[in-house]
Design a protein around this motif. Sequence first.
Motif, PDB file in Angstrom:
ATOM      1  N   ILE A 109       1.669   1.627  -9.053  1.00  0.00           N
ATOM      2  CA  ILE A 109       1.822   3.067  -9.265  1.00  0.00           C
ATOM      3  C   ILE A 109       2.914   3.381 -10.276  1.00  0.00           C
ATOM      4  CG2 ILE A 109       3.527   3.419  -7.433  1.00  0.00           C
ATOM      5  CD1 ILE A 109       0.523   5.706  -8.355  1.00  0.00           C
ATOM      6  N   GLY A 148       2.823   2.626  -2.308  1.00  0.00           N
ATOM      7  CA  GLY A 148       2.643   3.428  -3.520  1.00  0.00           C
ATOM      8  C   GLY A 148       3.853   4.252  -3.898  1.00  0.00           C
ATOM      9  N   ASP A 189       0.811  -1.222   0.000  1.00  0.00           N
ATOM     10  CA  ASP A 189       0.000   0.000   0.000  1.00  0.00           C
ATOM     11  C   ASP A 189       0.839   1.265   0.000  1.00  0.00           C
ATOM     12  OD1 ASP A 189      -2.325  -1.500   0.032  1.00  0.00           O
ATOM     13  OD2 ASP A 189      -2.472  -1.511   2.233  1.00  0.00           O
ATOM     14  N   GLY A 239      -1.550   1.212  -4.861  1.00  0.00           N
ATOM     15  CA  GLY A 239      -0.346   0.626  -4.279  1.00  0.00           C
ATOM     16  C   GLY A 239       0.823   0.604  -5.245  1.00  0.00           C
ATOM     17  N   SER A 240       1.897  -0.040  -4.803  1.00  0.00           N
ATOM     18  CA  SER A 240       3.059  -0.209  -5.659  1.00  0.00           C
ATOM     19  C   SER A 240       3.370  -1.705  -5.755  1.00  0.00           C
ATOM     20  CB  SER A 240       4.259   0.552  -5.089  1.00  0.00           C
ATOM     21  OG  SER A 240       4.538   0.136  -3.764  1.00  0.00           O
ATOM     22  N   SER A 276      -8.772   0.193  -4.851  1.00  0.00           N
ATOM     23  CA  SER A 276      -7.982   1.392  -4.550  1.00  0.00           C
ATOM     24  C   SER A 276      -8.275   2.493  -5.550  1.00  0.00           C
ATOM     25  CB  SER A 276      -6.491   1.056  -4.566  1.00  0.00           C
ATOM     26  OG  SER A 276      -6.148   0.247  -3.465  1.00  0.00           O
ATOM     27  N   SER A 281      -1.101   7.940  -5.294  1.00  0.00           N
ATOM     28  CA  SER A 281      -0.819   7.113  -4.125  1.00  0.00           C
ATOM     29  C   SER A 281      -0.451   8.002  -2.957  1.00  0.00           C
ATOM     30  CB  SER A 281       0.332   6.160  -4.434  1.00  0.00           C
ATOM     31  OG  SER A 281       1.544   6.885  -4.580  1.00  0.00           O
TER      32      SER A 281
END
Length: 906
Positions: free
Chosen positions: A743, A703, A701, A739-740, A773, A778
């Motif tokens: 992103i 990001g 999460d 998230g990442s 999301s 982010s």
Amino acid sequence: QAAPRAITVSVVMPVPAALSAAAAFKKDKAMPDETGPRRDQGPDGTDGIDEIGNPRRRGGEGGPDDATDPDQGGERGGNDGLFGSLKGLARAPTSVSRFFDGSLSRTGTQPSVPNFAAPSLRPTLAPAGLTAPTAALTSGLSAPTAPANRMLGASFDSGSLLSKAGRFLNTWTGGLALTAVGLGVAAMTGHITPAFLTLTPLYIAFIVPSLILHEMGHAKAAEKLGDPTARLQGRLDWSVKGMITHLSPLMTVAIPLLTLAFTGLLFGGAVPVNVNERNLAHPTKDMAKIALAGPAVNVALAALGGVAAAAFVATGAGAVAVTLATSFVFFNVMLAVFNLLPFAPLDGHHVVRHLLTDVFKAPKMAAWLDRMAPFQLSALVALLIYGGAYVGAMISGLTAVFMLPAALLSGVLAAMPLAAPAGPANAAAPAAMPESKLVLIQLSGAQRPLGSDIHLGLIDVRKPGGMGLFNSQQDTLGAELEAAGLSMASLNAYNASPVASYRRINTATVRVPVSSADAFKAEMESRGHKVYENQRKSIVTPIEDRPGYVRPEGLFAGLSMKDTLKLSTADKVHDIARARWGAPGKGLRNFLARALLRLAGDAPAQPKVAVIDTGVDIEHPLVKPGLAGHKDVQPGGDGIDDNGHGTWVTSMVLNFAPWLKSIVHYKAFKNGGATTDDVLKALTMAANDGNIIMSNSWGDDGGDPDGPDSQLVAKLAAEGRIMVFAAGNNGYSGADTVGSPAIASYKDAATGAIRVIAVAATDANKKVTSFSSKGLGSEVTKKGGKWENYPHKPDLAEQGDNTEGAWPGGRTRSISGTSMSTPKMAGTIALLAQMFGVTEVGEKLDKIVLAVFATLSNERNQTEAAIGQGFSVVKAAYDALVAQGLSPAAPGWVARLALRISGDAR
């Protein structure tokens, strides 16, 4: 009087997925119960032998290969009506054996390498059994070779041009000329299959010698039982010249190599052994013994192969040697099993004849079976088409039995701790290893960028040769870091040791004691390097698996796998694909249809697709047909799903692209979790294996577009790969929750294609869910600064709420999350790539992505922060590509024939 019989063995070995073989027993004239044993000469007499060593005729018209023989295709019983027309092409003693065709799964074997060069398909030895060196086995369709004297209902006498051509091609001059011309054409037209390079050495090294020894087994048994025909014809000669007598220039050389080169199939046969029944004291019983001798030789060879494999394991000879021994066992087990099937014209048929005639005293039943030989062949074909899985299971099981000593020994060695070097008896005990951690060092301003992807964690030091490989790769890794400006002296000062290098992001993973980690980090940063913690990553957990979640009342039945295709109109593209390629089913009929399509150049393209997740249930029926391999980032890992998530997402890619046979699963997450280094390892492995589309239902999460995983994703996208990521399930927290690495962003400057795609989730009404999301960014990018004009996320949406997919154990399960919407988008791109023949990165793959984005819909006028640019409409994307002139070609006559074979003709 009885004429000579010819015992022949033949093999079929198609590619890619399992290896198969078949054997045939050729009977040219009267049944053994039609004549008594010879009474004029003993078995070693020569009065009945002519000047070239053949048994002399004592009456009757013509010889066994004489077209004027009244029994040519006659009514005396046996297989004359079915096989008599072969005689113009196949003349004893150099007649060509019939062949049976079949199918195989998976792939050449090769050992895994530490720089993640390619997925390993080597067998895994375990105490419980053995994984064969190929993915699967499907027995194949058996059919006799095309007759020379009688083709398609027309008759040709032995002096016809066709017969003369057949005889010429079965000379070494003709056979080698045909081979040279055929391979030359294949090379010039680019039709040589990868299987040709992989399997030709195995065919020459294993199959051909096994065929020769099989034939010699028949010949030796015939001699022992009183018939010297084969010996007098040189079939028991161990010289090179004698060995060559077993080989047919056409069926052992030309046909196998050419079919393998053009189609990936390998089939052919050997020269049959002639047996004169008049020399046998008990014709039916002795013929059964002669028939059994060939498979018995293969069983003995399989046993020797198992002993060799165990010896290789015990001496640490390495995975390649064990794999080759396993392949040898597998080939010989197949030859034995197929020969023993109780159908004419296989060896097992003669055992049945003996039992009926001599044991059950029913010679009329045996004669009736002989008359029913053509129907028995049909029954054999039906068995191999519809019961091939059972025959394959029998072969795999028997192979495992022969390999059991090697498997048990491998398990024992794997369980043994590594031996410590010997030292003085009074030497002090070694100090306990200090607690350590992994950190990632991005080498900024490096003297020379890292040039290799090396990961010591991929090497299983418990395996034979593993420690030597580890030491070698460790030296190479140290040299790479020295050249990049990170000296071993600077690492040794903190008791740090390198673990991995990732060339694309110029980053090294280093293990450092926890006690000195802070000082080491400060030192690296003072030199201008970036230091990242090895953060925890996780799958995007399904909403149903969150603690305390209760599905709202009335929402019980999930959206079926079939209905989700309808929602995005992928089913309409499936209709077009089915009309072109037939149904994406399994079984021999579909295998043969696909082989014909490949031969015509009209088979579905196979873009390489990767799924990175929790492993996969390799036996699940919704996954197995399309799975090309599975790998694990942990040394010694089996890649099997321990969560369920990985099986679900893999099945959904294949639900959207069911003609795909090239998907590989990379297990990076154990019990749902992984580290940054784990995902870097998996991404690198997948990229270096050549995957052009990657489905990723995982992340965190945070990001952060600058995290090592986000950087690597952007680098892979810059190489042309399409990286599909779950946006995240943190939508309950509001805006800017993408998230990442979802992103991460990459948009190609030349084509404008977005190659890192963050996927949101909707319900069955295409409304974005609360958990999905939200954008436009982010937690990191919303802060502005250098992120002020950062591209908006998510990019698009697919259905991901309460949706059905495969679950381990052969089940299905309906779950929710952006994890579920992501593989649908990856499968959409894979499907369109197949429809338009795209297997490489580049402009065509970008056009597919552009078409997907250009045709997105937003019927509910939802915000960009929720749905991105819209919901996927697969058929509209297909139509847009057709409008650009990329329409798939209409199927030709070969493709239409293939559809008829598979039962999907329209």
